[in-house]
Design a protein around this motif. Structure first.
Motif, PDB file in Angstrom:
ATOM      1  N   THR A  77       0.767  -1.124  -0.061  1.00  0.00           N
ATOM      2  CA  THR A  77      -0.101  -0.012   0.040  1.00  0.00           C
ATOM      3  C   THR A  77       0.997   1.362   0.063  1.00  0.00           C
ATOM      4  O   THR A  77       2.195   1.079   0.250  1.00  0.00           O
ATOM      5  CB  THR A  77      -0.907  -0.017   1.357  1.00  0.00           C
ATOM      6  OG1 THR A  77      -0.184   0.229   2.530  1.00  0.00           O
ATOM      7  CG2 THR A  77      -1.802  -1.111   1.205  1.00  0.00           C
ATOM      8  N   ALA A  78       0.118   2.260  -0.315  1.00  0.00           N
ATOM      9  CA  ALA A  78       0.978   3.473  -0.468  1.00  0.00           C
ATOM     10  C   ALA A  78       1.783   3.907   1.120  1.00  0.00           C
ATOM     11  O   ALA A  78       2.731   4.390   1.241  1.00  0.00           O
ATOM     12  CB  ALA A  78       0.088   4.604  -0.702  1.00  0.00           C
ATOM     13  N   SER A  79       1.054   3.654   2.090  1.00  0.00           N
ATOM     14  CA  SER A  79       1.440   4.062   3.168  1.00  0.00           C
ATOM     15  C   SER A  79       2.399   3.186   3.871  1.00  0.00           C
ATOM     16  O   SER A  79       3.394   3.548   4.536  1.00  0.00           O
ATOM     17  CB  SER A  79       0.066   3.851   4.354  1.00  0.00           C
ATOM     18  OG  SER A  79      -0.376   2.502   4.426  1.00  0.00           O
ATOM     19  N   LEU A  81       4.643   1.823   1.781  1.00  0.00           N
ATOM     20  CA  LEU A  81       5.822   2.333   1.100  1.00  0.00           C
ATOM     21  C   LEU A  81       6.370   3.747   1.600  1.00  0.00           C
ATOM     22  O   LEU A  81       7.532   3.676   1.759  1.00  0.00           O
ATOM     23  CB  LEU A  81       5.495   2.789  -0.515  1.00  0.00           C
ATOM     24  CG  LEU A  81       5.193   1.371  -1.417  1.00  0.00           C
ATOM     25  CD1 LEU A  81       4.655   2.002  -2.701  1.00  0.00           C
ATOM     26  CD2 LEU A  81       6.608   0.737  -1.556  1.00  0.00           C
ATOM     27  N   VAL A  82       5.588   4.723   2.185  1.00  0.00           N
ATOM     28  CA  VAL A  82       5.865   5.907   2.736  1.00  0.00           C
ATOM     29  C   VAL A  82       6.700   5.411   4.263  1.00  0.00           C
ATOM     30  O   VAL A  82       7.947   6.089   4.419  1.00  0.00           O
ATOM     31  CB  VAL A  82       4.919   6.808   3.016  1.00  0.00           C
ATOM     32  CG1 VAL A  82       5.276   7.939   3.773  1.00  0.00           C
ATOM     33  CG2 VAL A  82       4.336   7.202   1.600  1.00  0.00           C
ATOM     34  N   LEU A 159      10.760   0.297  -4.957  1.00  0.00           N
ATOM     35  CA  LEU A 159      10.459   1.553  -4.989  1.00  0.00           C
ATOM     36  C   LEU A 159      11.307   2.383  -5.924  1.00  0.00           C
ATOM     37  O   LEU A 159      11.078   3.241  -6.686  1.00  0.00           O
ATOM     38  CB  LEU A 159      10.310   2.186  -3.625  1.00  0.00           C
ATOM     39  CG  LEU A 159       9.750   3.604  -3.531  1.00  0.00           C
ATOM     40  CD1 LEU A 159       8.524   3.721  -3.872  1.00  0.00           C
ATOM     41  CD2 LEU A 159       9.750   4.192  -1.906  1.00  0.00           C
ATOM     42  N   ALA A 191       4.895   9.343 -10.119  1.00  0.00           N
ATOM     43  CA  ALA A 191       5.159   8.406  -8.800  1.00  0.00           C
ATOM     44  C   ALA A 191       4.563   9.176  -7.817  1.00  0.00           C
ATOM     45  O   ALA A 191       3.625   8.709  -6.910  1.00  0.00           O
ATOM     46  CB  ALA A 191       6.418   7.853  -8.896  1.00  0.00           C
ATOM     47  N   LEU A 195       1.059   8.278  -5.614  1.00  0.00           N
ATOM     48  CA  LEU A 195       1.276   8.373  -3.979  1.00  0.00           C
ATOM     49  C   LEU A 195       0.258   8.936  -3.219  1.00  0.00           C
ATOM     50  O   LEU A 195      -0.225   8.466  -2.341  1.00  0.00           O
ATOM     51  CB  LEU A 195       2.618   8.258  -3.716  1.00  0.00           C
ATOM     52  CG  LEU A 195       3.849   7.216  -3.978  1.00  0.00           C
ATOM     53  CD1 LEU A 195       5.063   7.612  -3.558  1.00  0.00           C
ATOM     54  CD2 LEU A 195       3.232   5.948  -3.260  1.00  0.00           C
ATOM     55  N   LEU A 199      -2.832   7.496  -1.056  1.00  0.00           N
ATOM     56  CA  LEU A 199      -2.808   7.959   0.439  1.00  0.00           C
ATOM     57  C   LEU A 199      -4.078   8.575   0.585  1.00  0.00           C
ATOM     58  O   LEU A 199      -4.785   8.502   1.752  1.00  0.00           O
ATOM     59  CB  LEU A 199      -1.656   8.581   0.778  1.00  0.00           C
ATOM     60  CG  LEU A 199      -0.510   7.883   1.030  1.00  0.00           C
ATOM     61  CD1 LEU A 199       0.714   8.919   1.058  1.00  0.00           C
ATOM     62  CD2 LEU A 199      -0.449   7.020   2.041  1.00  0.00           C
ATOM     63  N   LEU A 245       2.716   1.625 -10.687  1.00  0.00           N
ATOM     64  CA  LEU A 245       2.028   2.369  -9.986  1.00  0.00           C
ATOM     65  C   LEU A 245       0.491   2.192  -9.861  1.00  0.00           C
ATOM     66  O   LEU A 245      -0.172   2.814  -8.997  1.00  0.00           O
ATOM     67  CB  LEU A 245       2.473   3.846 -10.906  1.00  0.00           C
ATOM     68  CG  LEU A 245       3.555   4.515 -10.888  1.00  0.00           C
ATOM     69  CD1 LEU A 245       3.547   5.818 -11.763  1.00  0.00           C
ATOM     70  CD2 LEU A 245       3.880   4.727  -9.186  1.00  0.00           C
ATOM     71  N   ILE A 248       0.115   0.103  -6.978  1.00  0.00           N
ATOM     72  CA  ILE A 248       0.295   0.807  -5.612  1.00  0.00           C
ATOM     73  C   ILE A 248      -0.988   1.469  -5.474  1.00  0.00           C
ATOM     74  O   ILE A 248      -1.528   1.548  -4.271  1.00  0.00           O
ATOM     75  CB  ILE A 248       1.378   1.795  -5.692  1.00  0.00           C
ATOM     76  CG1 ILE A 248       2.640   1.048  -5.568  1.00  0.00           C
ATOM     77  CG2 ILE A 248       1.184   2.777  -4.445  1.00  0.00           C
ATOM     78  CD1 ILE A 248       3.955   2.148  -5.804  1.00  0.00           C
TER      79      ILE A 248
END
Length: 405
Positions: A77-79, A81-82, A159, A191, A195, A199, A245, A248
């Motif tokens: 998930t985007a979270s 990855l962050v 990533l 990207a 993201l 999110l 992408l 994601i």
């Protein structure tokens, strides 16, 4: 007649891949080296070159790359990855420095030039997520304390692909500094935008794609992925990045459902991709680059072990867990071939494809062995190097005591 020959050839390829996959599974091996060897056998200079189905296989191979990156994006998930980027970015930097530099150095020493150096750096840098995940499952280490560290390194590599692939695409296409900068800016902007959307509006996007009917879900996700991949390629960003992408951006039940539905398709077309890469590698071109491939494999196996050891140590894992983490990261596979394939298609350096093939064949076989035996060997070596402790001297009272008859 042409269509009949095409069906016979393509059907034979799929049947052969299925049998090779079963053979590999019986011995708990990755099927990737067998797929590459099959491509070598039936490609340029092989035993029985294919003719009618080559164009069809090329299209299937392109779809295979797209599905590999889509499925990779669906894993995160985007979270996730962050948070991984914030927490583990030092491990990612060490991973890049230790494993990309040897590849770049070898390309420059061989006189291949800076573009080939950037490509070979990526080949030696990226570990095989698929092979490593399978090995961890086979060894029963999914619940081990070092496994999150291994996965965090793999996530950061994945990533980084979103930045690295557009750079390679621009370089192999011969784009100038300005055009390459524009391509990279578009990729980074896309990207970042995806993201942000994932999110902020991930649930809305997933609700739009969602369907209770598996057929409709499959068609929508697959169609959207190929469409975005095509647009990304038109913008010189890389179709693979576009697919990543899309993965994601999807989350929750939609991502799980799409993963289940698309896994068999991914496996089919990914296998076709490895065969296609082998088809375009002349077996007679491998022996001249075998020595550099062996040397590079030995060096980068050690640097990957060092990467995993350092990352696990930073996370507070025990010494045995550090060695297990390092040994698990050695395998290279699908993404090394994807990167090399971009250069081969663009005709960057004739020897790059054979060297990448030999390199991946070596490490995809060596990787499961290092995952299993690095920790026991390191433990044995550490014990052997420990100084022998002298036996304690007998106490005075014991020394003076009379010996019984």
């Amino acid at each position: 007649m042409h269509s009949a020959v095409l069906l016979i050839e393509f059907g034979s390829i799929i049947l052969g891949l299925g049998l090779l996959g079963r053979f590999a599974a019986r011995f708990r091996l990755s099927p990737i080296p067998l797929y590459l060897l099959a491509g070598l056998a039936f490609g340029e200079g092989g035993l029985l070159p294919l003719g009618a189905s080559e164009e069809f296989v090329a299209t299937g191979a392109e779809i295979g790359v797209i599905l590999l990156l889509l499925m990779l994006g669906l894993e995160y998930t985007a979270s996730d990855l962050v948070s991984n980027l914030k927490t583990h970015y030092p491990s990612g930097l060490v991973d890049c420095a230790l494993n990309a530099l040897p590849g770049a150095a070898v390309a420059l020493l061989l006189g291949w030039g800076p573009v080939a150096a950037v490509v070979l750096a990526g080949v030696t840098w990226i570990s095989s997520s698929g092979v490593i995940a399978k090995v961890l499952g086979d060894l029963g280490r999914v619940g081990n304390r070092e496994t999150p560290v291994i996965l965090s390194v793999l996530v950061l590599e994945d990533l980084a692909m979103a930045v690295y692939l557009p750079i390679v695409t621009a370089l192999v296409a011969g784009a100038g500094l300005m055009a390459g900068g524009v391509t990279l800016a578009i990729a980074l902007g896309a990207a970042g935008f995806v993201l942000f959307l994932a999110l902020r509006y991930g649930r809305v996007i997933s609700r739009f794609v969602s369907s209770d009917d598996p057929e409709k879900l499959l068609l929508v996700v697959l169609g959207l992925t190929i469409l975005v991949a095509g647009v990304a390629q038109q913008l010189q960003v890389s179709a693979a990045v576009g697919a990543f992408l899309v993965g994601i951006a999807l989350s929750g039940e939609v991502a799980e459902g799409a993963h289940t539905l698309l896994s068999p398709l991914r496996d089919l077309f990914a296998a076709v991709f490895f065969v296609f890469f082998g088809l375009h590698t002349d077996p007679s071109s491998i022996p001249p680059v075998l020595l550099p491939a062996l040397g590079l494999a030995a060096v980068t196996a050690l640097t990957k072990i060092a990467t995993g050891y350092w990352a696990a140590r930073r996370a507070g894992i025990s010494v045995k867990g550090r060695w297990r983490a390092g040994g698990a990261l050695v395998a290279r596979g699908e993404f090394s071939i994807v990167i090399a394939g971009l250069a081969v298609a663009a005709g960057v350096e004739p020897s790059l494809g054979p060297l990448a093939t030999a390199y991946v064949l070596i490490l995809v076989v060596l990787g499961p062995l290092t995952a299993r035996y690095t920790e026991p060997v390191a433990t044995w070596w550490a014990r052997r190097r420990e100084p022998q402790r002298p036996e304690p001297a007998p106490r005075a009272a014991e020394a003076e005591a009379p010996v019984a008859d």
